[in-house]
Design a protein around this motif. Structure first.
Motif, PDB file in Angstrom:
ATOM      1  N   SER A  68      59.776  61.532  21.663  1.00  0.00           N
ATOM      2  CA  SER A  68      59.322  62.484  20.651  1.00  0.00           C
ATOM      3  C   SER A  68      60.362  62.764  19.570  1.00  0.00           C
ATOM      4  O   SER A  68      61.546  62.962  19.876  1.00  0.00           O
ATOM      5  CB  SER A  68      58.960  63.797  21.342  1.00  0.00           C
ATOM      6  OG  SER A  68      58.486  64.724  20.401  1.00  0.00           O
ATOM      7  N   CYS A  69      59.873  62.813  18.349  1.00  0.00           N
ATOM      8  CA  CYS A  69      60.674  63.264  17.199  1.00  0.00           C
ATOM      9  C   CYS A  69      62.055  62.616  17.170  1.00  0.00           C
ATOM     10  O   CYS A  69      63.071  63.310  16.969  1.00  0.00           O
ATOM     11  CB  CYS A  69      60.805  64.785  17.193  1.00  0.00           C
ATOM     12  SG  CYS A  69      59.235  65.636  17.061  1.00  0.00           S
ATOM     13  N   ALA A  70      62.094  61.321  17.386  1.00  0.00           N
ATOM     14  CA  ALA A  70      63.373  60.613  17.403  1.00  0.00           C
ATOM     15  C   ALA A  70      63.090  59.121  17.380  1.00  0.00           C
ATOM     16  O   ALA A  70      61.959  58.684  17.587  1.00  0.00           O
ATOM     17  CB  ALA A  70      64.144  60.941  18.681  1.00  0.00           C
TER      18      ALA A  70
ATOM     19  N   LEU B 270      45.744  62.635  12.876  1.00  0.00           N
ATOM     20  CA  LEU B 270      46.598  63.248  11.862  1.00  0.00           C
ATOM     21  C   LEU B 270      47.293  64.468  12.445  1.00  0.00           C
ATOM     22  O   LEU B 270      46.703  65.196  13.257  1.00  0.00           O
ATOM     23  CB  LEU B 270      45.681  63.703  10.719  1.00  0.00           C
ATOM     24  CG  LEU B 270      46.297  63.807   9.337  1.00  0.00           C
ATOM     25  CD1 LEU B 270      46.484  62.423   8.744  1.00  0.00           C
ATOM     26  CD2 LEU B 270      45.376  64.621   8.425  1.00  0.00           C
ATOM     27  N   HIS B 271      48.541  64.706  12.018  1.00  0.00           N
ATOM     28  CA  HIS B 271      49.186  65.997  12.254  1.00  0.00           C
ATOM     29  C   HIS B 271      49.183  66.698  10.908  1.00  0.00           C
ATOM     30  O   HIS B 271      49.669  66.126   9.934  1.00  0.00           O
ATOM     31  CB  HIS B 271      50.632  65.827  12.735  1.00  0.00           C
ATOM     32  CG  HIS B 271      50.729  65.225  14.117  1.00  0.00           C
ATOM     33  ND1 HIS B 271      51.929  65.126  14.796  1.00  0.00           N
ATOM     34  CD2 HIS B 271      49.790  64.722  14.942  1.00  0.00           C
ATOM     35  CE1 HIS B 271      51.717  64.579  15.979  1.00  0.00           C
ATOM     36  NE2 HIS B 271      50.425  64.305  16.085  1.00  0.00           N
ATOM     37  N   TYR B 272      48.632  67.885  10.839  1.00  0.00           N
ATOM     38  CA  TYR B 272      48.559  68.551   9.539  1.00  0.00           C
ATOM     39  C   TYR B 272      49.343  69.851   9.572  1.00  0.00           C
ATOM     40  O   TYR B 272      48.924  70.845  10.163  1.00  0.00           O
ATOM     41  CB  TYR B 272      47.091  68.797   9.141  1.00  0.00           C
ATOM     42  CG  TYR B 272      47.013  69.156   7.686  1.00  0.00           C
ATOM     43  CD1 TYR B 272      47.216  68.189   6.705  1.00  0.00           C
ATOM     44  CD2 TYR B 272      46.812  70.477   7.287  1.00  0.00           C
ATOM     45  CE1 TYR B 272      47.210  68.521   5.362  1.00  0.00           C
ATOM     46  CE2 TYR B 272      46.809  70.815   5.944  1.00  0.00           C
ATOM     47  CZ  TYR B 272      47.005  69.826   4.991  1.00  0.00           C
ATOM     48  OH  TYR B 272      47.006  70.153   3.659  1.00  0.00           O
TER      49      TYR B 272
ATOM     50  N   VAL C 230      48.873  65.959  26.342  1.00  0.00           N
ATOM     51  CA  VAL C 230      50.188  66.119  26.969  1.00  0.00           C
ATOM     52  C   VAL C 230      51.185  65.489  26.009  1.00  0.00           C
ATOM     53  O   VAL C 230      51.301  64.269  25.903  1.00  0.00           O
ATOM     54  CB  VAL C 230      50.244  65.460  28.367  1.00  0.00           C
ATOM     55  CG1 VAL C 230      51.633  65.640  28.979  1.00  0.00           C
ATOM     56  CG2 VAL C 230      49.189  66.065  29.277  1.00  0.00           C
ATOM     57  N   TRP C 231      51.857  66.347  25.297  1.00  0.00           N
ATOM     58  CA  TRP C 231      52.743  65.961  24.191  1.00  0.00           C
ATOM     59  C   TRP C 231      54.003  65.259  24.709  1.00  0.00           C
ATOM     60  O   TRP C 231      54.511  65.566  25.792  1.00  0.00           O
ATOM     61  CB  TRP C 231      53.073  67.249  23.443  1.00  0.00           C
ATOM     62  CG  TRP C 231      54.236  67.231  22.535  1.00  0.00           C
ATOM     63  CD1 TRP C 231      54.268  66.767  21.249  1.00  0.00           C
ATOM     64  CD2 TRP C 231      55.544  67.747  22.823  1.00  0.00           C
ATOM     65  NE1 TRP C 231      55.518  66.974  20.723  1.00  0.00           N
ATOM     66  CE2 TRP C 231      56.323  67.563  21.656  1.00  0.00           C
ATOM     67  CE3 TRP C 231      56.135  68.336  23.935  1.00  0.00           C
ATOM     68  CZ2 TRP C 231      57.653  67.946  21.582  1.00  0.00           C
ATOM     69  CZ3 TRP C 231      57.463  68.720  23.867  1.00  0.00           C
ATOM     70  CH2 TRP C 231      58.209  68.527  22.695  1.00  0.00           C
ATOM     71  N   GLY C 232      54.516  64.319  23.910  1.00  0.00           N
ATOM     72  CA  GLY C 232      55.564  63.413  24.380  1.00  0.00           C
ATOM     73  C   GLY C 232      56.992  63.927  24.464  1.00  0.00           C
ATOM     74  O   GLY C 232      57.893  63.140  24.743  1.00  0.00           O
TER      75      GLY C 232
ATOM     76  N   ASN D 178      55.331  60.811  20.251  1.00  0.00           N
ATOM     77  CA  ASN D 178      55.028  61.876  19.305  1.00  0.00           C
ATOM     78  C   ASN D 178      55.898  61.746  18.054  1.00  0.00           C
ATOM     79  O   ASN D 178      57.120  61.904  18.131  1.00  0.00           O
ATOM     80  CB  ASN D 178      55.286  63.245  19.936  1.00  0.00           C
ATOM     81  CG  ASN D 178      55.112  64.369  18.920  1.00  0.00           C
ATOM     82  OD1 ASN D 178      54.000  64.639  18.483  1.00  0.00           O
ATOM     83  ND2 ASN D 178      56.205  64.987  18.504  1.00  0.00           N
ATOM     84  N   GLU D 179      55.267  61.409  16.951  1.00  0.00           N
ATOM     85  CA  GLU D 179      55.872  61.448  15.614  1.00  0.00           C
ATOM     86  C   GLU D 179      57.020  60.462  15.387  1.00  0.00           C
ATOM     87  O   GLU D 179      57.747  60.576  14.397  1.00  0.00           O
ATOM     88  CB  GLU D 179      56.308  62.882  15.252  1.00  0.00           C
ATOM     89  CG  GLU D 179      55.110  63.832  15.193  1.00  0.00           C
ATOM     90  CD  GLU D 179      55.420  65.232  14.692  1.00  0.00           C
ATOM     91  OE1 GLU D 179      56.597  65.600  14.639  1.00  0.00           O
ATOM     92  OE2 GLU D 179      54.465  65.952  14.363  1.00  0.00           O
ATOM     93  N   ASN D 180      57.186  59.477  16.265  1.00  0.00           N
ATOM     94  CA  ASN D 180      58.270  58.513  16.031  1.00  0.00           C
ATOM     95  C   ASN D 180      57.892  57.503  14.949  1.00  0.00           C
ATOM     96  O   ASN D 180      58.714  57.157  14.102  1.00  0.00           O
ATOM     97  CB  ASN D 180      58.629  57.777  17.327  1.00  0.00           C
ATOM     98  CG  ASN D 180      59.145  58.723  18.384  1.00  0.00           C
ATOM     99  OD1 ASN D 180      59.247  59.926  18.146  1.00  0.00           O
ATOM    100  ND2 ASN D 180      59.466  58.198  19.550  1.00  0.00           N
TER     101      ASN D 180
HETATM  102  C1  BMA Z   1      55.100  69.033  15.978  1.00  0.00           C
HETATM  103  C2  BMA Z   1      55.300  68.731  17.406  1.00  0.00           C
HETATM  104  C3  BMA Z   1      56.496  69.373  17.946  1.00  0.00           C
HETATM  105  C4  BMA Z   1      56.824  70.656  17.270  1.00  0.00           C
HETATM  106  C5  BMA Z   1      55.692  71.206  16.457  1.00  0.00           C
HETATM  107  C6  BMA Z   1      56.012  72.437  15.698  1.00  0.00           C
HETATM  108  O1  BMA Z   1      54.888  68.131  15.078  1.00  0.00           O
HETATM  109  O2  BMA Z   1      55.134  67.406  17.685  1.00  0.00           O
HETATM  110  O3  BMA Z   1      57.567  68.500  17.935  1.00  0.00           O
HETATM  111  O4  BMA Z   1      57.220  71.560  18.206  1.00  0.00           O
HETATM  112  O5  BMA Z   1      55.290  70.260  15.557  1.00  0.00           O
HETATM  113  O6  BMA Z   1      56.976  72.226  14.703  1.00  0.00           O
END
Ligand code: BMA
Length: 857
Positions: free
Chosen positions: A400-402, A509-511, A371-373, A438-440
């Motif tokens: 998320s993303c901020a 990891l986010h790839y 469940v993404w943030g 998410n990704e902060n």
């Molecule tokens: C990510 C997610 C989202 C985004 C997705 C696609 O890293 O966390 O924020 O929608 O990539 O770009």
């Protein structure tokens, strides 16, 4: 017999205030007329239902309705209070979810304020109610205006990622971040009462929250430590009674007035254990908890599953650290996808959508959902279904993303939010992990690293994540890991003291190099992470779905409305560019959709088969993303309204408990660990090396033996070779079981041949054949297959004269999906698939059409 049978009657009074309310805008000199609105719901849905705005998902209506998020609104309704309610010592008005900034009044008197959609609010209203008709009214501030005001007042800019259609300032308001627009969704920052509203009257203690800790003993017995949080009106001694599966425990507890906790333990002898999907069953039991006094009592029920779960992070040989979930002593390979909200407007969320999406996930052999943030903590039905289906939940907190402003006011509401959500969700056996954001963390060292205020950002991040969220989670749910963020290496720092969110040897990891940086699909084979919690590739939704929002004359990837329904800048172009590498560029729109979906499926198959082969070094893949919240081009495998894209079918195959996959030697790792990769398998004369390693990868808890049948065919239908071998794979293992050398193919040209490998295991094990090709699909000498489809009830029996690749059964007019789809058929092969949907027989036959890759040539 449990004591619950002889409990006093419950005298608590509950009255739902869900249903029809009235609403109107309030920020103009002349307020508009009152319209009918719904609770639970949201202002966009209500305005659409009232005929004031067009459907915000249609064409580019979204742009015309941005005023809605910039407007103040009021919702109101009346209700009757009877003597029974008024006789109670405490009467509370309870909101499970207010979206977001609002002032609540009863009969014209303000009783409370809200500023966080992720919290539960309760206000004392006993003194404000009258016998007979009463009025409740909720005045909502524009979330956009509120955010702008807070942003303005803050001493420095707090950065965030912005999207093509968005409103600024989302990080200053505790509201679903994607309501302000995302790279897959519309910007619709509405207001509304998005969860239940009710009046509760009570005179004895009322249980408001329950948490349950499990201790599993060596003999199989499980002790539950149950904590009830209660709203206590009068200090005193009360009876606390817990019962489950025929076992009952009771004790006297002393409670202070106000909010107080009471604890009780009970032991259940050898309960059946709950397992993730694919590893066992999901037995669930109902725990009843009663707090009683004299002649009054309050009882709540929680459904739990008995299981031990941990995130195993242990140093291993490579100087790295393991990262996997262990359930009941078994290491789980996490297979799944990321979840985004099912809707950006609350009025359209229903249980059926949750049921269809989550059962689609389980059917595709998934066992984990993240469940993404950037959304909201999901509604109860979501978590109930995850419990029932055996889907572990990686739960992000909603950031998320901020970066976020760490003011006292902000941290205070976050603390209450986290405490509430952890207490609300922790009884679910499916919850596996709490994750900070998410990704902060990543943004600190990448997107925002060069900002002049970066030192403040680090300090703010620490205050929010390490000093506010982490300690509350530790206090409320010590049984689970708090993971600082996704991606993260667990707070590891480099030599310069900087955080290192990206580390292949530890953490998640986010790839994104393949989608966002345009690397070829083989690039996935160069990466060996521990756990990949995001990676994805886009495709178009079906023409039928897109036609609901895109005019027919704009069903073209670069037409304005189609581009409006693509939120990743350049996304449609990227799909097309890559398509030209793999396929012959089609001219019909439905061929384009079909090829884009094959391409997406192939990207994910390349990555996931590789990362499954890397087991046990790599122990999880969660692709981006399972679902969509409107009709669009995106990374989803299930489109808005539930239709399965090609990827969803391919996921079912590449996530099967036993995977057979093939890889050209030198392009992949072996179980000896990472090695230098040579992706160029052509020799110096440009000839293609057709050697293949055949791998078996198993998630089963026992060894699997069987026969491997390897056949190479030319596209003319000639069998170049055929081989059978007895092979086996150990429990939970992955290895190359055999290989084929380049000279096995004789003189046959690479574009004219393919290899089909089928594993026939002993016993009832799901496994799908593997196909290897030696040239890109656009270069293959495909024959023209004659495919016949006979419908027998809900079964479709397909037969082909010649090789047919990516055979797709399509039923645009029907809802439902097939048991298998987008598969290859060897010459003369016959395949039976089941239609799981709302039609059979003639109706199915009439709706059905079949396509294969050759038809796009
Ligand atoms: C990510 C997610 C989202 C985004 C997705 C696609 O890293 O966390 O924020 O929608 O990539 O770009």
């Amino acid at each position: 017999m449990g004591r619950t049978d002889s409990l006093p009657n419950e005298r608590m009074y509950r009255q739902s205030l869900n249903g029809t309310w009235e609403f109107r805008r309030t920020d103009e000199d002349q307020p508009s007329e009152w319209l009918e609105g719904a609770v639970p719901g949201d202002v966009y849905s209500d305005l659409h239902a009232a005929g004031v705005i067009a459907d915000p998902y249609e064409a580019d209506t979204e742009l015309d309705v941005q005023w809605v998020g910039k407007t103040d609104w009021r919702y109101r309704r009346s209700f009757e209070a009877d003597d029974d309610l008024l006789s109670h010592d405490r009467v509370a008005l309870e909101f499970l979810g207010v979206d977001t900034v609002a002032e609540i009044s009863i009969n014209g008197t303000v009783v409370g304020e809200t500023d966080n959609m992720h919290r539960r609010y309760e206000f004392d209203v006993g003194n404000h109610l009258e016998s007979g008709t009463n009025h409740v009214s909720v005045g909502f501030r524009s979330p956009v205006e509120y955010a702008a005001e807070r942003m303005e007042a803050h001493p420095y800019d707090v950065p965030l990622i912005r999207y093509p259609v968005d409103q600024p300032g989302r990080n200053f308001v505790r509201k679903a971040q994607c309501h302000f627009g995302w790279d897959w969704g519309p910007c619709l920052p509405g207001v509304g009462l998005w969860r239940d509203v009710r009046i509760v009257g009570h005179s004895s203690p009322r249980i408001t929250e329950t948490t349950v800790d499990q201790t599993h003993h060596d003999d199989g017995d499980v002790t539950l430590s149950v904590r009830a949080t209660a709203d206590v009106l009068e200090a005193g001694t009360y009876d606390l009674i817990a019962s489950i599966d025929g076992e009952t425990a009771s004790r006297s507890v002393d409670l202070e007035a106000g909010t107080d906790d009471a604890e009780i333990e009970l032991t259940v002898p050898e309960p059946a254990l709950w397992w993730p999907n694919g590893y066992g069953d999901q037995p669930l039991s109902t725990l009843r908890l009663t707090l009683a006094t004299g002649d009054d009592a309050h009882t709540v029920e929680e459904r739990i599953g008995f299981r031990e779960l941990s995130l195993v992070r242990e140093p291993d040989g490579d100087g790295g650290e393991t990262f996997f979930f262990e359930v009941n002593g078994v290491a789980i390979y996490a297979k799944g996808a990321n979840w985004i909200p099912v809707e950006n407007i609350r009025g359209r969320i229903d249980d059926a959508t949750y049921e269809s999406l989550l059962s689609s996930a389980a059917e595709a052999n998934m066992n984990t959902i993240r469940v993404w943030g950037g959304g909201y903590y999901e509604l109860d039905r979501f978590y109930e279904l995850c419990d029932e289906l055996g889907l572990l939940v990686w739960q992000d907190f909603m950031f998320s993303c901020a970066l976020y402003p760490a003011t006292d006011e902000f941290l205070e509401t976050v603390e209450a939010e986290v405490r509430y959500q952890v207490r609300r969700l922790s009884t679910h056996p499916s919850i596996a992990l709490w994750c900070g954001n998410n990704e902060n963390e990543m943004s600190l060292v990448s997107w925002f690293a060069d900002d002049e205020n970066v030192d403040e950002f680090y300090a703010d991040y620490e205050r929010l994540n390490e000093e506010t969220i982490a300690p509350v989670v530790a206090e409320e749910d010590p049984s689970r890991t708090f993971w600082p963020g996704s991606p993260s290496s667990g707070g590891a720092v480099g030599e310069d003291g900087e955080l290192v969110p990206y580390d292949e040897t530890r953490g998640d990891l986010h790839y994104w190099d393949v989608w966002h940086d345009g690397e070829p699909f083989d690039d996935y084979l160069t990466v060996e992470p521990r756990f990949v919690s995001e990676f994805g590739y886009q495709s178009f939704a079906s023409a039928e779905l897109l036609s609901t929002v895109v005019p027919d004359d704009q069903l073209n990837p670069t037409a304005p409305v189609m581009e409006h329904h693509q939120r990743n800048p350049g996304g449609n172009k990227r799909i097309l560019q890559r398509m030209a590498d793999h396929f012959r560029v089609p001219f019909a729109f439905d061929d384009l959709v079909y090829l884009s979906q094959l391409q997406q499926g192939l990207a994910m198959q390349t990555a996931i088969e590789h990362w499954r082969r890397c087991k046990p070094y790599c122990m999880g893949t969660l692709y981006w993303q399972l679902n969509d919240l409107w009709p669009c081009a995106s990374w989803s495998s299930v489109e808005y309204e539930g239709g399965w894209k090609a990827l969803q079918y391919m996921a079912k195959r590449f996530y099967a408990p036993v995977l057979v996959s093939s890889v050209r030697p030198g392009t992949d790792s072996t179980d000896d660990g990472p090695k230098e990769l040579d992706l160029n398998t052509d020799d110096e004369n440009g000839a293609v090396d057709r050697g293949l390693e055949i791998w078996l990868t198993s998630d089963r808890l026992e060894a699997t033996a069987g026969t491997l049948a390897i056949d190479a065919y030319t596209f003319d239908g000639e069998r170049v070779f055929s081989r059978e071998e007895s092979v086996s794979i150990d429990a939970q293992a992955s290895r190359a079981v055999t290989s084929i050398s380049d000279d096995a193919f004789g003189e046959v040209a690479p574009e004219s041949v393919f290899v089909r490998t089928e594993f026939h295991p002993v016993g009832d094990v799901e496994v799908h054949p593997d196909f290897a090709f030696f040239e890109s699909f656009k270069h293959l000498d495909l024959p023209v297959p004659e495919i016949t489809a006979n419908v027998e009830g809900t079964d479709v029996v397909l037969k082909t004269t010649d090789t047919a690749l990516f055979v797709a059964l399509e039923t645009p007019a029907l809802s439902g999906h097939f048991s298998n789809n987008y598969f290859h058929m060897a010459p003369g092969e016959c395949v039976r698939v089941l239609f799981e949907g709302d039609a059979a027989g003639t109706e199915l036959e009439e709706a059905l059409s079949v396509r294969s890759l050759e038809s796009t040539y």
